[in-house]
Design an enzyme around this catalytic site. Structure first.
Site, PDB file in Angstrom:
ATOM      1  N   CYS A   1       0.823  -1.203   0.000  1.00  0.00           N
ATOM      2  CA  CYS A   1       0.000   0.000   0.000  1.00  0.00           C
ATOM      3  C   CYS A   1       0.863   1.261   0.000  1.00  0.00           C
ATOM      4  O   CYS A   1       1.894   1.335   0.653  1.00  0.00           O
ATOM      5  CB  CYS A   1      -0.942   0.076   1.198  1.00  0.00           C
ATOM      6  SG  CYS A   1      -2.044  -1.317   1.333  1.00  0.00           S
TER       7      CYS A   1
ATOM      8  N   ARG B   1       4.056  -0.247  -4.696  1.00  0.00           N
ATOM      9  CA  ARG B   1       3.781  -0.749  -3.348  1.00  0.00           C
ATOM     10  C   ARG B   1       2.501  -1.593  -3.285  1.00  0.00           C
ATOM     11  O   ARG B   1       2.193  -2.181  -2.254  1.00  0.00           O
ATOM     12  CB  ARG B   1       3.648   0.422  -2.373  1.00  0.00           C
ATOM     13  CG  ARG B   1       4.862   1.320  -2.321  1.00  0.00           C
ATOM     14  CD  ARG B   1       4.634   2.449  -1.350  1.00  0.00           C
ATOM     15  NE  ARG B   1       4.522   1.948   0.002  1.00  0.00           N
ATOM     16  CZ  ARG B   1       5.554   1.723   0.803  1.00  0.00           C
ATOM     17  NH1 ARG B   1       6.768   1.961   0.377  1.00  0.00           N
ATOM     18  NH2 ARG B   1       5.371   1.267   2.014  1.00  0.00           N
TER      19      ARG B   1
ATOM     20  N   TRP C   1      -2.487  -2.898  -1.641  1.00  0.00           N
ATOM     21  CA  TRP C   1      -2.068  -4.307  -1.759  1.00  0.00           C
ATOM     22  C   TRP C   1      -2.863  -5.033  -0.689  1.00  0.00           C
ATOM     23  O   TRP C   1      -2.605  -4.873   0.511  1.00  0.00           O
ATOM     24  CB  TRP C   1      -0.562  -4.429  -1.521  1.00  0.00           C
ATOM     25  CG  TRP C   1      -0.027  -5.801  -1.763  1.00  0.00           C
ATOM     26  CD1 TRP C   1       0.382  -6.306  -2.960  1.00  0.00           C
ATOM     27  CD2 TRP C   1       0.180  -6.847  -0.794  1.00  0.00           C
ATOM     28  NE1 TRP C   1       0.820  -7.598  -2.801  1.00  0.00           N
ATOM     29  CE2 TRP C   1       0.707  -7.960  -1.491  1.00  0.00           C
ATOM     30  CE3 TRP C   1      -0.034  -6.960   0.577  1.00  0.00           C
ATOM     31  CZ2 TRP C   1       1.026  -9.154  -0.857  1.00  0.00           C
ATOM     32  CZ3 TRP C   1       0.282  -8.150   1.205  1.00  0.00           C
ATOM     33  CH2 TRP C   1       0.807  -9.232   0.487  1.00  0.00           C
TER      34      TRP C   1
ATOM     35  N   ASN D   1      -1.653   2.276   5.507  1.00  0.00           N
ATOM     36  CA  ASN D   1      -0.691   1.254   5.060  1.00  0.00           C
ATOM     37  C   ASN D   1      -0.224   0.517   6.300  1.00  0.00           C
ATOM     38  O   ASN D   1       0.270   1.147   7.234  1.00  0.00           O
ATOM     39  CB  ASN D   1       0.491   1.935   4.352  1.00  0.00           C
ATOM     40  CG  ASN D   1       1.666   0.990   4.173  1.00  0.00           C
ATOM     41  OD1 ASN D   1       1.487  -0.207   3.986  1.00  0.00           O
ATOM     42  ND2 ASN D   1       2.866   1.529   4.221  1.00  0.00           N
ATOM     43  N   GLY D   2      -0.403  -0.793   6.336  1.00  0.00           N
ATOM     44  CA  GLY D   2       0.024  -1.578   7.491  1.00  0.00           C
ATOM     45  C   GLY D   2      -1.043  -2.586   7.851  1.00  0.00           C
ATOM     46  O   GLY D   2      -1.920  -2.896   7.040  1.00  0.00           O
TER      47      GLY D   2
ATOM     48  N   GLU E   1      18.862 -16.895  -6.857  1.00  0.00           N
ATOM     49  CA  GLU E   1      18.383 -15.582  -7.256  1.00  0.00           C
ATOM     50  C   GLU E   1      17.826 -15.622  -8.689  1.00  0.00           C
ATOM     51  O   GLU E   1      16.781 -15.038  -8.972  1.00  0.00           O
ATOM     52  CB  GLU E   1      19.516 -14.560  -7.111  1.00  0.00           C
ATOM     53  CG  GLU E   1      19.196 -13.148  -7.573  1.00  0.00           C
ATOM     54  CD  GLU E   1      17.965 -12.537  -6.922  1.00  0.00           C
ATOM     55  OE1 GLU E   1      17.424 -13.101  -5.955  1.00  0.00           O
ATOM     56  OE2 GLU E   1      17.514 -11.489  -7.416  1.00  0.00           O
TER      57      GLU E   1
ATOM     58  N   LYS F   1      13.972 -14.677  -9.633  1.00  0.00           N
ATOM     59  CA  LYS F   1      13.688 -13.591 -10.585  1.00  0.00           C
ATOM     60  C   LYS F   1      12.749 -14.088 -11.681  1.00  0.00           C
ATOM     61  O   LYS F   1      11.794 -13.431 -12.037  1.00  0.00           O
ATOM     62  CB  LYS F   1      15.020 -13.138 -11.178  1.00  0.00           C
ATOM     63  CG  LYS F   1      15.200 -11.714 -11.469  1.00  0.00           C
ATOM     64  CD  LYS F   1      15.470 -10.793 -10.302  1.00  0.00           C
ATOM     65  CE  LYS F   1      14.638 -10.978  -9.099  1.00  0.00           C
ATOM     66  NZ  LYS F   1      15.029 -10.288  -7.916  1.00  0.00           N
TER      67      LYS F   1
ATOM     68  N   GLU G   1       9.048 -14.889 -10.267  1.00  0.00           N
ATOM     69  CA  GLU G   1       8.205 -13.787  -9.798  1.00  0.00           C
ATOM     70  C   GLU G   1       7.673 -12.913 -10.926  1.00  0.00           C
ATOM     71  O   GLU G   1       6.606 -12.327 -10.803  1.00  0.00           O
ATOM     72  CB  GLU G   1       8.919 -12.932  -8.739  1.00  0.00           C
ATOM     73  CG  GLU G   1      10.082 -12.122  -9.241  1.00  0.00           C
ATOM     74  CD  GLU G   1      10.716 -11.271  -8.144  1.00  0.00           C
ATOM     75  OE1 GLU G   1       9.984 -10.700  -7.330  1.00  0.00           O
ATOM     76  OE2 GLU G   1      11.950 -11.182  -8.123  1.00  0.00           O
TER      77      GLU G   1
ATOM     78  N   HIS H   1      19.657 -36.902  -6.077  1.00  0.00           N
ATOM     79  CA  HIS H   1      19.051 -37.442  -4.852  1.00  0.00           C
ATOM     80  C   HIS H   1      17.530 -37.285  -4.869  1.00  0.00           C
ATOM     81  O   HIS H   1      16.898 -37.306  -3.823  1.00  0.00           O
ATOM     82  CB  HIS H   1      19.684 -36.783  -3.622  1.00  0.00           C
ATOM     83  CG  HIS H   1      21.153 -37.067  -3.534  1.00  0.00           C
ATOM     84  ND1 HIS H   1      21.644 -38.287  -3.146  1.00  0.00           N
ATOM     85  CD2 HIS H   1      22.230 -36.319  -3.851  1.00  0.00           C
ATOM     86  CE1 HIS H   1      22.970 -38.268  -3.217  1.00  0.00           C
ATOM     87  NE2 HIS H   1      23.349 -37.081  -3.645  1.00  0.00           N
TER      88      HIS H   1
ATOM     89  N   LYS I   1       6.334  -3.981  -3.571  1.00  0.00           N
ATOM     90  CA  LYS I   1       7.761  -3.730  -3.401  1.00  0.00           C
ATOM     91  C   LYS I   1       8.213  -3.752  -1.956  1.00  0.00           C
ATOM     92  O   LYS I   1       9.236  -4.328  -1.624  1.00  0.00           O
ATOM     93  CB  LYS I   1       8.076  -2.371  -4.028  1.00  0.00           C
ATOM     94  CG  LYS I   1       9.532  -1.989  -4.003  1.00  0.00           C
ATOM     95  CD  LYS I   1      10.260  -2.614  -5.156  1.00  0.00           C
ATOM     96  CE  LYS I   1      11.744  -2.389  -5.112  1.00  0.00           C
ATOM     97  NZ  LYS I   1      12.448  -3.513  -5.750  1.00  0.00           N
TER      98      LYS I   1
HETATM   99  C1  F6R Z   1      12.372 -10.004  -5.228  1.00  0.00           C
HETATM  100  C2  F6R Z   1      12.317  -8.986  -4.195  1.00  0.00           C
HETATM  101  C3  F6R Z   1      11.992  -9.409  -2.820  1.00  0.00           C
HETATM  102  C4  F6R Z   1      12.719  -8.521  -1.812  1.00  0.00           C
HETATM  103  C5  F6R Z   1      12.225  -8.846  -0.391  1.00  0.00           C
HETATM  104  C6  F6R Z   1      12.960  -8.022   0.649  1.00  0.00           C
HETATM  105  O1  F6R Z   1      12.749  -9.458  -6.452  1.00  0.00           O
HETATM  106  O2  F6R Z   1      12.497  -7.833  -4.452  1.00  0.00           O
HETATM  107  O3  F6R Z   1      12.282 -10.755  -2.603  1.00  0.00           O
HETATM  108  O4  F6R Z   1      14.092  -8.726  -1.917  1.00  0.00           O
HETATM  109  O5  F6R Z   1      10.861  -8.587  -0.305  1.00  0.00           O
HETATM  110  O6  F6R Z   1      12.769  -6.660   0.438  1.00  0.00           O
HETATM  111  P1  F6R Z   1      13.741  -5.589   1.061  1.00  0.00           P
HETATM  112  O7  F6R Z   1      15.061  -5.749   0.393  1.00  0.00           O
HETATM  113  O8  F6R Z   1      13.109  -4.272   0.777  1.00  0.00           O
HETATM  114  O9  F6R Z   1      13.841  -5.889   2.532  1.00  0.00           O
END
Ligand code: F6R
Length: 606
Positions: free
Chosen positions: A2, A27, A75, A99-100, A479, A483, A486, A502, A601
């Site tokens: 949010c 967000r 969100w 937000n929260g 990673e 990527k 997602e 295994h 985000k």
């Molecule tokens: C994936 C991604 C998330 C963040 C995670 C932590 O691309 O961006 O996995 O890495 O939500 O977020 P931060 O770094 O803001 O604590």
């Protein structure tokens, strides 16, 4: 999780709110709404869907004309995305955006229902709107003070009382909120990009501080109404940094910004050819004294920690445990005085990481934060902070933030290894110089974007994918896999290459492409053997390795050729094609790359 905004000034408030919200859509983006004071009171427009849907609704049903208001992009946490669950939420005399998460909302709702309040949404937020109404006695700050002493959880709230025209109130705890200060105008926002079109000056609001926006000015009070002087901050990046700058997506822009981001992050921390972390109070002596290191983070930031673990253990011989923050905080970890906890976070607001940090401090460990967002909660609460100077990362999928996080881990590892006398000064200088040269290597890999796009075109119809590697390459595979899944919505898993047989190898068929990363020369032959095993079972293999390595056709269908540096630094060039492959696969599947479904985000709820 949010985004909230608020505005008081002379401009068309609805326009300002929509513009500001457009910078916060990363967000959350399942619904949006605004509340604006018009002549005869507060008018609200809200809808399920993106901000564009809200703008269309406003144009269709009537623009709200005013100079003071609040806005929200959601969100969903409590209640599905719907018109009714969209913010602002209201009671007879109050409109709010939030937000929260209000953790005790059920209890408060029960109490308010007994007092005759009726609820229309499934949200936790509506409870706060009703509670504000219940306590409102004409004194807004006193009312907000009473309400925040009753609610539990995290919140950034933008509030308007219909009896107090042209004024916005706001308060926060554990969810971010800044106060923008313009000329004859003032703002609240969840993040700095929202205000950059209008001003670069802002205050950081502390927990339970209440801000009042009125007559184009902002005044801050504690919850008892005592005025507080705030320090004015100036954003060190401008609108351009928060715009796409000609790229099709923020993600592509951010991938391309990585050489500069690494340079900006490491250059100020190299003195006379040696790593120098003294800016955060981390001395060589202090470093040398740590017996155990924990890295605590979520998602991509946690993956950066995995690279950190390999590098620190390999060079400094200090044990490093990497922990997912949401697990770490609830499992009563064994921490003590001589330990260092490194928390890693792009946003600096991730709820689980923040709580893990607080717990580590309570248990007596020293805490070091590697954070991108200045003045964020994690940055403010950690004992020491090393900022990653990546600039704003807007795309939900993290790329440049990961890159600079690992760059900082290298500096920590080099200095620590030297402090522990595990490497000589000469070796430390050599490694530091090699690190300083990596931005050029990233540039070289960026030239291979077309090849990554071609590979993406071969993956676009896959339903499942495997990423494999050993050692640092395994950390990188995790990673790469995250990527891809997602943003492309293709299921993928990462596996330690030696672990495949295994169990997981039974999944491998001609319809399961495998991306194998093999940059660690000591392990190269071992990884090649594992790759042959999947190839023999029909998998198409994309092989990521040094340019000079010869790769036979019985090993790989496609080779991605990386420029060579010290093996320990290879994750830096090697992650770039993994990012690009994920990006192009998402584009080719027609997905909304920067705003993948169900994600946001800044994860400010646990
Ligand atoms: C994936 C991604 C998330 C963040 C995670 C932590 O691309 O961006 O996995 O890495 O939500 O977020 P931060 O770094 O803001 O604590």
């Amino acid at each position: 999780m949010c985004g909230i905004v608020g505005y008081v000034g002379k401009k068309d408030c609805t326009r300002v709110l929509l513009d500001s919200l457009s910078k916060l859509e990363y967000r959350g983006y399942d619904s949006a709404g605004v509340a604006v004071f018009e002549n005869d009171g507060i008018k609200i427009s809200k809808t399920k869907g993106r901000l564009a849907a809200l703008e269309q609704k406003l144009k269709r049903e009537g623009w709200i004309n005013g100079h003071c208001g609040i806005g929200h992009t959601r969100w969903a946490t409590h209640g599905e995305p719907s018109d009714i669950n969209s913010h602002p939420h209201t009671s007879a005399r109050v409109s709010i955006v939030h937000n929260g998460i209000i953790e005790n909302y059920q209890r408060l709702k029960g109490f308010l229902e007994k007092k005759g309040y009726e609820f229309e949404s499934q949200t936790d937020t509506e409870t706060v709107a009703k509670l504000l109404d219940f306590y409102f006695d004409g004194d807004p700050i006193g009312t907000i003070g009473k309400v925040i002493s009753e609610i539990e959880g995290s919140y950034a709230l933008g509030i308007m009382f219909s009896e107090l025209p042209d004024t916005v109130y706001a308060v926060r705890k554990d969810s971010p909120l800044i106060v923008g200060i313009g000329e004859d105008e003032a703002f609240i926002a969840s993040d700095v990009p929202a205000i950059l079109k209008y001003t670069r000056n802002y205050y950081l609001l502390d927990h339970e501080e209440i801000v009042v926006l009125k007559d184009g000015k902002a005044s801050v009070f504690d919850k008892h109404g005592i005025p507080i002087e705030k320090e004015l901050h100036t954003a060190d990046w401008d609108m351009e940094a928060a715009e796409k700058g000609g790229y099709a997506h923020f993600m592509l822009k951010e991938i391309n910004e990585q050489p500069t981001a690494v340079k900006t992050t490491i250059s100020p921390r190299i003195t006379d050819g040696m790593p120098d972390l003294s800016e955060c109070g981390m001395t060589t002596e202090k470093l040398a004294a740590y017996k155990n290191i924990f890295v605590v983070a979520c998602g991509t930031a946690m993956h950066a920690g995995l690279v950190g673990k390999y590098v620190i253990e390999q060079l400094a011989r200090v044990p490093v445990a990497v922990e997912v923050a949401s697990e770490f905080r609830y499992r009563n970890p064994i921490l003590s005085d001589g330990d260092l906890v490194i928390v890693v976070s792009q946003s600096g607001e991730t709820a689980d990481t923040l709580e893990a940090l607080r717990m580590s401090k309570r248990l007596g460990a020293d805490t070091l934060a590697i954070v991108n967002v200045k003045g964020s909660s994690i940055a403010r609460e950690a004992d020491m902070v090393l900022y990653t100077h990546a600039g704003p990362e807007i795309s939900v999928a993290s790329t440049k933030a990961y890159m600079v996080q690992i760059a900082v881990f290298y500096l920590v590892a080099f200095e620590l290894a030297y402090a522990k006398q595990a490497i000589s000064e000469e070796e430390c200088r050599r490694l530091t110089a090699a690190l300083a040269a990596v931005p050029e290597l990233i540039n070289v890999v960026l030239q291979q974007a077309e090849q990554c796009k071609y590979i993406a075109s071969k993956l676009v119809n896959a339903s499942n994918l495997l990423y494999i590697g050993r050692g640092l390459d395994y950390a990188l595979s995790m990673e790469g896999s995250l990527k891809l899944k997602e943003i492309s919505y293709i299921h993928s898993e990462s596996y330690a290459a030696g672990e495949l047989k295994h169990g997981t190898i039974s999944l491998v068929t001609g319809s399961m492409p495998v991306i194998a990363v093999a940059t660690q020369r000591e392990l190269f032959d071992k990884t090649v053997s594992n790759v042959k095993e999947v190839k023999a079972r029909g998998a198409k293999v994309i092989f990521v390795t040094h340019a000079y390595k010869t790769v036979e056709s019985d090993v790989a269908d496609f080779k991605i050729a990386l420029p060579t540096t010290d093996d320990i630094l290879m994750p830096i060039p090697a992650v770039v094609p993994l990012q690009l492959i994920a990006y192009y696969t998402s584009v080719l599947r027609g997905n909304d790359v920067d705003k993948p479904r169900n994600l946001a985000k800044s994860v400010t709820v646990e």
